[in-house]
Design a protein around this motif. Sequence first.
Motif, PDB file in Angstrom:
ATOM      1  N   ARG A   1       1.051  -1.112  -0.421  1.00 46.80           N
ATOM      2  CA  ARG A   1       0.081  -0.283   0.497  1.00 46.80           C
ATOM      3  C   ARG A   1       1.008   1.273  -0.239  1.00 46.80           C
ATOM      4  O   ARG A   1       0.620   2.131  -0.910  1.00 46.80           O
ATOM      5  CB  ARG A   1      -0.256   0.092   1.588  1.00 46.80           C
ATOM      6  N   ALA A   2       1.897   1.026   0.882  1.00 43.55           N
ATOM      7  CA  ALA A   2       2.709   2.929   0.979  1.00 43.55           C
ATOM      8  C   ALA A   2       3.456   3.064  -0.263  1.00 43.55           C
ATOM      9  O   ALA A   2       3.315   4.226  -1.125  1.00 43.55           O
ATOM     10  CB  ALA A   2       3.612   2.347   2.432  1.00 43.55           C
ATOM     11  N   ILE A   3       3.605   1.582  -1.535  1.00 42.60           N
ATOM     12  CA  ILE A   3       4.333   1.757  -2.877  1.00 42.60           C
ATOM     13  C   ILE A   3       3.921   2.153  -3.480  1.00 42.60           C
ATOM     14  O   ILE A   3       4.096   3.145  -3.938  1.00 42.60           O
ATOM     15  CB  ILE A   3       4.468   1.029  -2.564  1.00 42.60           C
ATOM     16  N   LYS A   4       2.633   2.152  -3.192  1.00 40.81           N
ATOM     17  CA  LYS A   4       1.696   2.318  -4.504  1.00 40.81           C
ATOM     18  C   LYS A   4       1.161   3.811  -4.090  1.00 40.81           C
ATOM     19  O   LYS A   4       1.077   4.677  -4.990  1.00 40.81           O
ATOM     20  CB  LYS A   4       0.284   1.524  -4.092  1.00 40.81           C
TER      21      LYS A   4
ATOM     22  N   LYS B   1      -4.689   8.005   4.012  1.00 44.25           N
ATOM     23  CA  LYS B   1      -2.534   7.901   3.889  1.00 44.25           C
ATOM     24  C   LYS B   1      -2.579   9.166   2.614  1.00 44.25           C
ATOM     25  O   LYS B   1      -1.937   9.463   2.903  1.00 44.25           O
ATOM     26  CB  LYS B   1      -2.539   6.744   3.838  1.00 44.25           C
ATOM     27  N   TYR B   2      -3.263   8.646   1.664  1.00 46.76           N
ATOM     28  CA  TYR B   2      -3.225   9.417   0.834  1.00 46.76           C
ATOM     29  C   TYR B   2      -3.357  10.570   1.457  1.00 46.76           C
ATOM     30  O   TYR B   2      -2.513  11.514   0.501  1.00 46.76           O
ATOM     31  CB  TYR B   2      -3.532   8.975  -0.879  1.00 46.76           C
ATOM     32  N   ALA B   3      -4.257  11.206   1.287  1.00 46.72           N
ATOM     33  CA  ALA B   3      -4.741  12.296   1.884  1.00 46.72           C
ATOM     34  C   ALA B   3      -3.680  13.211   2.803  1.00 46.72           C
ATOM     35  O   ALA B   3      -3.326  13.882   2.971  1.00 46.72           O
ATOM     36  CB  ALA B   3      -5.814  12.420   2.841  1.00 46.72           C
ATOM     37  N   ALA B   4      -3.424  12.605   3.814  1.00 43.46           N
ATOM     38  CA  ALA B   4      -2.270  12.855   4.506  1.00 43.46           C
ATOM     39  C   ALA B   4      -0.773  12.589   3.827  1.00 43.46           C
ATOM     40  O   ALA B   4      -0.682  14.589   4.399  1.00 43.46           O
ATOM     41  CB  ALA B   4      -1.917  11.228   5.725  1.00 43.46           C
ATOM     42  N   GLU B   5      -0.830  11.984   2.981  1.00 47.66           N
ATOM     43  CA  GLU B   5       0.237  12.339   1.783  1.00 47.66           C
ATOM     44  C   GLU B   5       0.180  14.119   1.119  1.00 47.66           C
ATOM     45  O   GLU B   5       1.288  14.496   1.176  1.00 47.66           O
ATOM     46  CB  GLU B   5       1.220  11.493   1.502  1.00 47.66           C
ATOM     47  N   MET B   6      -0.899  14.167   0.686  1.00 47.41           N
ATOM     48  CA  MET B   6      -1.142  15.419  -0.266  1.00 47.41           C
ATOM     49  C   MET B   6      -0.840  16.452   0.646  1.00 47.41           C
ATOM     50  O   MET B   6      -1.037  17.480   0.259  1.00 47.41           O
ATOM     51  CB  MET B   6      -2.355  15.218  -0.934  1.00 47.41           C
TER      52      MET B   6
END
Length: 474
Positions: free
Chosen positions: A370-373, A458-463
């Motif tokens: 998941r983290a890689i994607k 996770k995606y939203a947190a990174e964004m």
Amino acid sequence: MIKQNYTCTLLSDIVLNASLATDGNMETLNFIPGANFLGIVAAGIYQNHIDFAFDILHSDKVLFGNAYISNKENVSIPMPFSLFKAKTGTGPTYIHHAISGDKDNELRKKGIQLKQERAGFLLSDNTIIKNLKKNFSLKSKQDRNTRKSEDTKMFGMESIESGQMFSFSIEYATEQLKNIVEKYLIGNKFIGKSKSAQYGSVDIQPEIDITLKTFENNTYTLVYAVSNLCFLDEKFGYPTFKPEAKDLGIEGGEICWELSQIRSKTLSTWNFKRGTDNAQRHCIEAGSVFYIKGGKPRIITKPLGEYINEGYGKVIYNPWFLNANSDGTILNELTESKPDEFKNDNKPITTALGKFLKNKQEQRSIDLSRAIKIHELVYANGKDNLKAISSSQWGEIRAKATNISEIENLKAELFTDKTGFLCHGVSAEKYWDKNKNRETFKSDFDSLSKHGTAAIAKYAAEMAKESIKQKNKR
């Protein structure tokens, strides 16, 4: 004789000391001697079948073989000492008896110096495996009174890594003896040293036989030692390293020592029951090759020499890997395999700790995937417009992804026309209706859907982090 093949899968690391020395680091064998399988059944035979104890454990009516690295498709044998390769490790493989004399001089003139292949195993599909997977750990002797480690009592212990599969065979004189032995042999057993600690657990199961190929030759016979060979001199009864052709099952032949490749060793095996080592054995090593002129192999029903009930004395006449081309090279060139190809990690886990660790491993693999994607999507080209969206917007998306467990419900919450969070209101006009931002995020959302709502969070947190970085640059 009735021959039955078995597989021995290592459920934990195993320790089979290569010598009886107790000082320094202890090295392990790279195969499992047949005496270990004899030892597994010995207690059950003595306790429940004392009338059959001599036939099974001390005669030639049950012959326990050595176990060598294998998998479901291939079995292996010790590296034949007649195989030579250039010292550089490149180029073809040569066979000793086929390159003697002029051919050897011709190779030297070309600057090719040959080196004997000694380590590793040759597989039935013409590949070789140089080394087994092994582990090394430091141990310390324990003081029984204080229950602490004793000072200056540390030592190193090498072990064969778990998961690898070994193959061996047992030959039985009768079906009755086979049934008795298998009653105590098949299943989860323990072998080697430190069985009461962390080592020695194996699973033994019956397996189909894999036939090894041979070739015919009317001029000579090649006798390859699959296991160690022990012979006694007929005149004096002493151990000998110079057997005669008839001792090798060849009537009327003569051993040509110049074209043979023999190695010898002296060893002592450990008797666990008596707590001491057995008498020294003087052996011709497994992998040795005898070149015998004339004569023909007799049809033999059992191995050669002494200690055959423990796996000694196994030979093959004219095996396929000693068939040479006219230039002295091996008929079918060998390729190198890897130890990982011989690991069997599909055995069921039955202990609570094993299941817990397996779940942890699986979860870690899922998290990594998941983290890689997420990293690929966040840092892909063309995402500058998404990163320009305010961090508060991404924070709202993260909060919704955290509180909603079903991915379809989250999708409806975000993308439903006119009512979804990204499809109405001031924020939709300010951020999501511009530059196809909503369509770009929806594409990333669909890519992460199989990873669940946690991946969207996770995606939203990174964004959000990227949005803050963009804002600080302005």
